[in-house]
Design an enzyme around this catalytic site. Sequence first.
Site, mmCIF file in Angstrom:
data_model
loop_
_atom_site.group_PDB
_atom_site.id
_atom_site.type_symbol
_atom_site.label_atom_id
_atom_site.label_comp_id
_atom_site.label_asym_id
_atom_site.label_seq_id
_atom_site.Cartn_x
_atom_site.Cartn_y
_atom_site.Cartn_z
ATOM 1 C CG HIS A 197 -0.284 0.302 2.495
ATOM 2 N ND1 HIS A 197 0.411 -0.660 3.166
ATOM 3 C CD2 HIS A 197 -0.172 1.433 3.224
ATOM 4 C CE1 HIS A 197 0.924 -0.150 4.275
ATOM 5 N NE2 HIS A 197 0.590 1.124 4.328
HETATM 6 C C1 UD1 Z 1 -2.218 5.252 6.211
HETATM 7 C C2 UD1 Z 1 -0.912 5.721 6.863
HETATM 8 C C3 UD1 Z 1 0.146 4.638 6.671
HETATM 9 C C4 UD1 Z 1 -0.330 3.300 7.158
HETATM 10 C C5 UD1 Z 1 -1.626 2.959 6.439
HETATM 11 C C6 UD1 Z 1 -2.181 1.618 6.882
HETATM 12 C C7 UD1 Z 1 -0.479 8.138 6.781
HETATM 13 C C8 UD1 Z 1 0.368 9.182 6.146
HETATM 14 N N1 UD1 Z 1 -0.412 6.928 6.203
HETATM 15 O O1 UD1 Z 1 -1.976 5.155 4.823
HETATM 16 O O2 UD1 Z 1 1.294 5.012 7.414
HETATM 17 O O3 UD1 Z 1 0.645 2.331 6.888
HETATM 18 O O4 UD1 Z 1 -2.571 3.996 6.750
HETATM 19 O O5 UD1 Z 1 -3.373 1.303 6.271
HETATM 20 O O6 UD1 Z 1 -1.149 8.418 7.737
HETATM 21 N N2 UD1 Z 1 -9.269 4.710 2.082
HETATM 22 C C9 UD1 Z 1 -10.468 4.066 2.047
HETATM 23 N N3 UD1 Z 1 -11.043 3.709 3.224
HETATM 24 C C10 UD1 Z 1 -10.473 3.969 4.419
HETATM 25 C C11 UD1 Z 1 -9.262 4.665 4.449
HETATM 26 C C12 UD1 Z 1 -8.651 5.017 3.274
HETATM 27 O O7 UD1 Z 1 -11.018 3.804 0.978
HETATM 28 O O8 UD1 Z 1 -11.058 3.598 5.472
HETATM 29 C C13 UD1 Z 1 -8.625 5.083 0.802
HETATM 30 C C14 UD1 Z 1 -8.986 6.462 0.342
HETATM 31 O O9 UD1 Z 1 -9.030 6.453 -1.031
HETATM 32 C C15 UD1 Z 1 -7.802 7.287 0.808
HETATM 33 C C16 UD1 Z 1 -6.661 6.304 0.648
HETATM 34 O O10 UD1 Z 1 -7.220 5.038 0.961
HETATM 35 O O11 UD1 Z 1 -7.619 8.459 0.076
HETATM 36 C C17 UD1 Z 1 -5.494 6.572 1.528
HETATM 37 O O12 UD1 Z 1 -5.878 6.616 2.927
HETATM 38 P P1 UD1 Z 1 -4.964 7.402 3.994
HETATM 39 O O13 UD1 Z 1 -5.467 7.207 5.347
HETATM 40 O O14 UD1 Z 1 -4.724 8.796 3.530
HETATM 41 O O15 UD1 Z 1 -3.549 6.689 3.832
HETATM 42 P P2 UD1 Z 1 -3.174 5.151 3.785
HETATM 43 O O16 UD1 Z 1 -2.582 4.886 2.460
HETATM 44 O O17 UD1 Z 1 -4.267 4.270 4.273
#
Ligand code: UD1
Length: 363
Positions: free
Chosen positions: A204
């Site tokens: 991821h």
């Molecule tokens: C976040 C953390 C990362 C961790 C990861 C574990 C930061 C900078 N990154 O990354 O360190 O390893 O979580 O999962 O805080 N999304 C969904 N549903 C959700 C959450 C996210 O669909 O419940 C999708 C959305 O499109 C979102 C993308 O995932 O824009 C990224 O989510 P985000 O929380 O920004 O970062 P992660 O890549 O999950």
Amino acid sequence: MKFLIVAGARPNFMKVAPILEAFRRLGQGAEVVLVHTGQHYDEKMSDDFFRDLGIPAPDVHLGVGSGSHAQQTARIMTAFEEVCQTQMPDCVVVVGDVNSTIACALTAKKLGIEIAHVEAGLRSGDMSMPEEINRRCTDAITDVFFTTDTLADENLLREGVPPERIHFVGNTMIDTLLRHIERARAGPLPADLEPHKFAVLTLHRPANVDDEGVLAAILDAIIDISRRIPVVFPVHPRTARLLECFGLLPALRREPGLRLIEPLSYLPFLGLVARSRMVLTDSGGIQEETTVLGIPCITLRENTERPITNRIGTNVLVGRDAAAIRDAAVRALTGETRNGALPEKWDGLAAERIVRVLLEPAR
Ligand code: UD1
């Protein structure tokens, strides 16, 4: 004393669960408020973890959701400032290195509230990772530092943190693992998988999944590996979106050895990893969990903020080169891996040590 404990994203939930539990056992007289920022919000990325880990419903839910880094961080800060002003805690406890960690730490610091950081001092040295920025910025303003290993202590001392503020307590994520491992192993495996005859893949990190060429090269190596041993791939939502967008899904679905599944919650995932032959991952926490479980871990990154898993555990860093990934997998399949040793104080008692420090009256 009143403590606000912050959790926002999937890897935070297993770190706060044992701290909340230790407060329930040891913290008579202390008031504890659990704040969920809502950084992760899908049932499979959040609610399922609360259920599996027996975490009580959050007292406060900020519901911030996704956005760019600036948008997400700003939304958390704005909402958390109001919570701090209403709740007036003595101490805010943040864990890990996600956007919720830095957003809440920065907000609390500017209101003059003490900050405790659980998992302080980890450093990958790679400032292109958002998590490294979050770690360094959080530690620059933290008051009480809880570390998982002595390499983290060394990092903090080198950065000028006074030794009396650093508490080497062990690893709360491993507290959670040790508490749940038997139950996890007893759960079912996805259809027709036999214990120790499959590999697990997670991917991821932006550096691995945001660029089509990089992602396609990693997946080429994975397809090869899946022709030797079945590979189970629980797909993170951001990775699912990018696979779709790059048109990579049809080729993956044609591979009989590769199983793309929805993200798993804590117990099924731990049960899967614990019975796997090897894990390929770009996660941070999984490097630690595999070290404790004695499962070979092939980390698809150039660096790690958790070098202890590499020095004494089962972890090898291979980067993103397809040939290097294949070679490492072949070595793991032919048994050319080390058993690994357990880092000091990864014994299930980290949260208890943390809560004892937090409750010290003269701190
Ligand atoms: C976040 C953390 C990362 C961790 C990861 C574990 C930061 C900078 N990154 O990354 O360190 O390893 O979580 O999962 O805080 N999304 C969904 N549903 C959700 C959450 C996210 O669909 O419940 C999708 C959305 O499109 C979102 C993308 O995932 O824009 C990224 O989510 P985000 O929380 O920004 O970062 P992660 O890549 O999950």
